[in-house]
Design a protein around this motif. Structure first.
Motif, mmCIF file in Angstrom:
data_model
loop_
_atom_site.group_PDB
_atom_site.id
_atom_site.type_symbol
_atom_site.label_atom_id
_atom_site.label_comp_id
_atom_site.label_asym_id
_atom_site.label_seq_id
_atom_site.Cartn_x
_atom_site.Cartn_y
_atom_site.Cartn_z
ATOM 1 N N UNK A 165 0.935 -1.120 -0.106
ATOM 2 C CA UNK A 165 -0.178 0.022 0.104
ATOM 3 C C UNK A 165 0.734 1.365 -0.060
ATOM 4 N N UNK A 166 0.651 2.012 -0.754
ATOM 5 C CA UNK A 166 1.414 3.298 -0.959
ATOM 6 C C UNK A 166 0.677 4.677 -1.059
ATOM 7 N N UNK A 167 1.337 5.603 -0.350
ATOM 8 C CA UNK A 167 0.659 7.082 -0.418
ATOM 9 C C UNK A 167 1.841 7.859 -1.051
ATOM 10 N N UNK A 168 1.546 8.641 -1.837
ATOM 11 C CA UNK A 168 2.561 9.621 -2.497
ATOM 12 C C UNK A 168 1.936 10.949 -2.138
ATOM 13 N N UNK A 169 2.577 11.844 -1.636
ATOM 14 C CA UNK A 169 2.058 13.193 -1.298
ATOM 15 C C UNK A 169 2.046 14.139 -2.614
ATOM 16 N N UNK A 170 1.980 15.374 -2.365
ATOM 17 C CA UNK A 170 1.683 16.374 -3.262
ATOM 18 C C UNK A 170 3.375 16.871 -3.477
ATOM 19 N N UNK A 171 3.885 17.003 -4.915
ATOM 20 C CA UNK A 171 5.161 17.550 -5.032
ATOM 21 C C UNK A 171 5.507 18.658 -4.409
ATOM 22 N N UNK A 172 6.468 18.673 -3.623
ATOM 23 C CA UNK A 172 7.056 19.978 -3.142
ATOM 24 C C UNK A 172 7.473 21.149 -4.039
ATOM 25 N N UNK A 173 7.107 22.288 -3.804
ATOM 26 C CA UNK A 173 7.223 23.343 -4.507
ATOM 27 C C UNK A 173 8.724 23.722 -4.456
ATOM 28 N N UNK A 174 9.242 23.983 -3.153
ATOM 29 C CA UNK A 174 10.776 24.490 -2.768
ATOM 30 C C UNK A 174 11.559 24.828 -3.739
ATOM 31 N N UNK A 175 12.773 24.436 -3.828
ATOM 32 C CA UNK A 175 13.758 25.144 -4.761
ATOM 33 C C UNK A 175 13.332 24.792 -6.230
ATOM 34 N N UNK A 176 13.347 25.923 -7.009
ATOM 35 C CA UNK A 176 12.971 25.488 -8.518
ATOM 36 C C UNK A 176 14.221 25.021 -9.187
ATOM 37 N N UNK A 177 15.663 25.242 -8.665
ATOM 38 C CA UNK A 177 16.626 24.567 -9.119
ATOM 39 C C UNK A 177 17.038 23.042 -8.872
ATOM 40 N N UNK A 178 16.320 22.679 -8.241
ATOM 41 C CA UNK A 178 16.244 21.440 -7.770
ATOM 42 C C UNK A 178 16.140 20.220 -9.110
ATOM 43 N N UNK A 179 16.842 19.312 -9.416
ATOM 44 C CA UNK A 179 16.713 18.498 -10.540
ATOM 45 C C UNK A 179 15.565 17.565 -10.589
ATOM 46 N N UNK A 180 15.186 16.939 -9.378
ATOM 47 C CA UNK A 180 14.072 15.964 -9.579
ATOM 48 C C UNK A 180 13.057 16.472 -8.665
ATOM 49 N N UNK A 181 11.772 15.803 -9.018
ATOM 50 C CA UNK A 181 10.570 16.069 -8.368
ATOM 51 C C UNK A 181 10.852 15.444 -7.029
ATOM 52 N N UNK A 182 9.975 16.150 -6.069
ATOM 53 C CA UNK A 182 10.266 15.819 -4.644
ATOM 54 C C UNK A 182 9.115 15.535 -3.873
ATOM 55 N N UNK A 183 8.668 14.443 -3.369
ATOM 56 C CA UNK A 183 7.387 14.187 -2.823
ATOM 57 C C UNK A 183 7.544 13.133 -1.602
ATOM 58 N N UNK A 184 6.505 13.410 -0.434
ATOM 59 C CA UNK A 184 6.381 12.421 0.615
ATOM 60 C C UNK A 184 6.065 11.070 0.068
ATOM 61 N N UNK A 185 6.714 9.992 0.720
ATOM 62 C CA UNK A 185 6.281 8.606 0.380
ATOM 63 C C UNK A 185 6.246 7.678 1.398
#
Length: 209
Positions: free
Chosen positions: A85-105
């Motif tokens: 069973x997996x929950x994936x959060x909303x993508x973090x807005x955060x640093x625009x220069x970040x190269x990857x999408x980041x979300x809670x898992x």
């Protein structure tokens, strides 16, 4: 559809806030062997793991806001393995220069009665699909190359139809919050896969489920 296969998904403890760092792309069917050959040269496992999984996406609609979404996945290759069973959060807005999408898992193993439990909790199964493919590893990074197929008859995983003439390619890392150097390592690895596949930071909220 962006969740990794159940046969390799780690079970994270509730006390650890794990984040998924993700890059995605696709390759046409005719380019698959070239990509697999490149990955064999770059990754730790010369021969990839293979999988066939059945995923069900459940929604719980509240009075306000977007519905709460959970993903239940089981291995068709290893029917006795636990469900996940997996929950994936909303993508973090955060640093625009970040190269990857980041979300809670959050990912947990579950018994084979998981679908019945979710139904009793008020969740409704929205859609289901079968995914087959290959898994490569490079240190903490995981590369999943998969083909998605729609299920034509609900619950019948033998009766499917491929969704496209391409393979989904996902490069991901699970790490504690704040490990943003991970995205730089991912960018460097993704560069080595060009021009076979261009892995990008794609916001799943802008994709159709």
């Amino acid at each position: 559809m962006e969740a990794p296969p159940v046969t390799v998904m780690p079970v994270t403890g509730g006390t650890i806030n794990m984040m998924e760092y993700l890059l995605q792309g696709s390759v046409l069917d005719q380019a698959l062997e070239s990509l697999l050959h490149r990955l064999r040269g770059l990754c730790d496992n010369m021969e990839p793991e293979t999988f066939t999984d059945h995923e069900l996406v459940y929604l719980l609609k509240g009075q306000q806001g977007n519905p709460f979404l959970l993903r239940a996945r089981r291995s068709l290759s290893h029917p006795t393995s636990p469900w996940h069973l997996r929950y994936l959060g909303q993508p973090e807005v955060g640093d625009k220069s970040r190269h990857a999408l980041v979300r809670n898992c959050v990912d947990v193993a579950a018994s084979h009665t998981l679908p019945e439990f979710l139904n009793e909790m008020g969740f409704r199964m929205d859609h289901e699909f079968v995914t087959t493919g290959h898994i490569f590893r490079k240190g903490a990074m995981k590369v999943v190359v998969s083909k998605l197929s729609r299920i034509l008859v609900p619950g019948n995983t033998e009766n499917t139809e491929r969704l496209s003439l391409s393979y989904l390619v996902e490069l991901s890392v699970l790490a504690p919050a704040g490990q943003d150097t991970v995205s730089e390592d991912m960018r460097s690895f993704a560069e080595q896969l060009k021009p076979l596949v261009h892995l990008e930071k794609i916001d799943p909220s802008k994709q159709r489920h």
